[in-house]
Enzyme design. Structure first.
Site, PDB file in Angstrom:
ATOM      1  N   LYS A 160       0.890  -1.171   0.000  1.00 40.20           N
ATOM      2  CA  LYS A 160       0.000   0.000   0.000  1.00 40.20           C
ATOM      3  C   LYS A 160       0.926   1.218   0.000  1.00 40.20           C
ATOM      4  O   LYS A 160       1.121   1.899   1.013  1.00 40.20           O
ATOM      5  CB  LYS A 160      -0.933  -0.038   1.218  1.00 40.20           C
TER       6      LYS A 160
HETATM    7  N1  PMP Z   1      -7.523  -1.086  -3.176  1.00 39.10           N
HETATM    8  C1  PMP Z   1      -7.003   0.134  -2.968  1.00 39.10           C
HETATM    9  C2  PMP Z   1      -6.247   0.792  -4.066  1.00 39.10           C
HETATM   10  C3  PMP Z   1      -7.200   0.776  -1.747  1.00 39.10           C
HETATM   11  O1  PMP Z   1      -6.689   2.003  -1.540  1.00 39.10           O
HETATM   12  C4  PMP Z   1      -7.946   0.141  -0.738  1.00 39.10           C
HETATM   13  C5  PMP Z   1      -8.163   0.817   0.573  1.00 39.10           C
HETATM   14  N2  PMP Z   1      -7.100   0.553   1.457  1.00 39.10           N
HETATM   15  C6  PMP Z   1      -8.455  -1.137  -0.993  1.00 39.10           C
HETATM   16  C7  PMP Z   1      -8.231  -1.720  -2.226  1.00 39.10           C
HETATM   17  C8  PMP Z   1      -9.236  -1.874   0.035  1.00 39.10           C
HETATM   18  O2  PMP Z   1      -8.379  -2.297   1.044  1.00 39.10           O
HETATM   19  P1  PMP Z   1      -8.888  -2.503   2.540  1.00 39.10           P
HETATM   20  O3  PMP Z   1     -10.148  -3.280   2.448  1.00 39.10           O
HETATM   21  O4  PMP Z   1      -7.777  -3.270   3.179  1.00 39.10           O
HETATM   22  O5  PMP Z   1      -9.096  -1.160   3.114  1.00 39.10           O
END
Ligand code: PMP
Length: 296
Positions: A160
């Site tokens: 991330k």
């Molecule tokens: N994809 C992206 C690009 C994101 O920014 C997020 C948000 N963090 C997600 C998917 C979903 O991830 P999560 O469910 O872990 O928040």
């Protein structure tokens, strides 16, 4: 009411390298490596009635994201968990969005950064529905982005990492300029990937279909919703999904820590119903985060 003030001009405290500092004093220098070369990673997580949902999974992913950018956060998962709880409490918040952020500092300038110090900060603030309340009732309208998710051999796609959001911002700006809420992005092969900050799920004939996360984030909410669907006896198929299939899907929703479970009404020329299964899973997710439903 959402706070309209700039994010550098608010009350409260931010956890910054081990200390709680007044919000407006949580600053970095302009010659910070992260600012020049995108050497930063972050998390987005939510607290519901004082408890941070899947906190340890988020803290673990933060450390993993940093390792994928070749740096080590100088705090353990337990220490990051504790810092998140501390800053939430210090701000007197029970329901909040939280943003842990780790980055390379300013000790070294240039692409190489072995000597740059690693910093960690955690902020939190009240944040309602990511796409707004109306989107939940009416469903999101998505553009189809011309930007494609990169192949895993061209970017650390499991991280991330801030740098991976460059094309997401471009895609979202493009979409908003055309009056859409967000954009659906394909990957480098042309398969459906995800939205700019949330994962995608489709419903057809009572089954859920979701793209295999092999070049984008396998969201914590995504995995939670897969589990909730299976608990209801709903079959979940993770596979490559091609745009041609959008025509035949009945429902479409997005998942993410901020987006929670948000129905989609249209993506480009394709329309979807705001159906029972999407709304049931939305309810299950909200019941789970509010601890009205058990964790297993
Ligand atoms: N994809 C992206 C690009 C994101 O920014 C997020 C948000 N963090 C997600 C998917 C979903 O991830 P999560 O469910 O872990 O928040």
């Amino acid at each position: 009411m959402t706070d309209q003030r700039s994010f550098d001009d608010r009350d409260g405290v931010i956890w910054f390298d081990g200390k709680l500092v007044p919000w407006r004093e949580a600053e970095v220098h302009v010659l910070t490596h992260a600012l020049h070369y995108a050497s930063s990673v972050f998390e987005g997580q939510k607290a519901y009635a004082g408890e941070i949902f899947k906190l340890t999974e988020h803290s673990t992913r933060l450390r993993k994201s940093a390792r994928l950018l070749d740096f080590e956060i100088p705090y353990s998962v337990d220490e990051i968990d504790a810092a998140c709880r501390e800053v939430l409490r210090a701000n007197g918040l029970e329901d909040a969005y939280m943003r842990p952020l780790a980055w390379r500092g300013s000790e070294q300038m240039g692409v190489s950064a072995q000597n740059a110090k690693i910093h960690l900060a955690i902020a939190c603030w009240p944040w309602g529905a990511y796409f707004g309340e109306e989107a939940i009732r009416k469903g999101l309208r998505l553009d189809i982005s011309s930007w494609r998710r990169p192949a895993p051999y061209t970017a650390p796609t499991e991280s991330k990492a801030a740098g991976l959001y460059m094309i997401c911002t471009l895609a979202r700006h493009q979409a908003q300029a055309k009056g859409f809420n967000d954009a659906l992005m394909f990957d480098w092969r042309g398969q459906i990937a995800e939205a700019t900050g949330a994962n995608a799920f489709f419903v057809k004939d009572g089954r859920l279909h979701t793209p295999t996360p092999d070049c984008f984030l396998d969201g914590i909410t995504r995995r939670t919703v897969i589990d909730l669907a299976r608990r209801r006896g709903v079959e979940v198929v993770e596979r490559a999904i091609w745009p041609e299939e959008l025509e035949g899907f009945e429902q479409f929703f997005l998942t993410g820590s901020a987006a929670e479970v948000t129905p989609v009404a249209s993506a480009g020329p394709w329309s979807f119903e705001i159906g029972d299964l999407s709304m049931q899973l939305r309810k299950d997710y909200l019941d789970l985060v509010h601890r009205r439903l058990s964790n297993s």
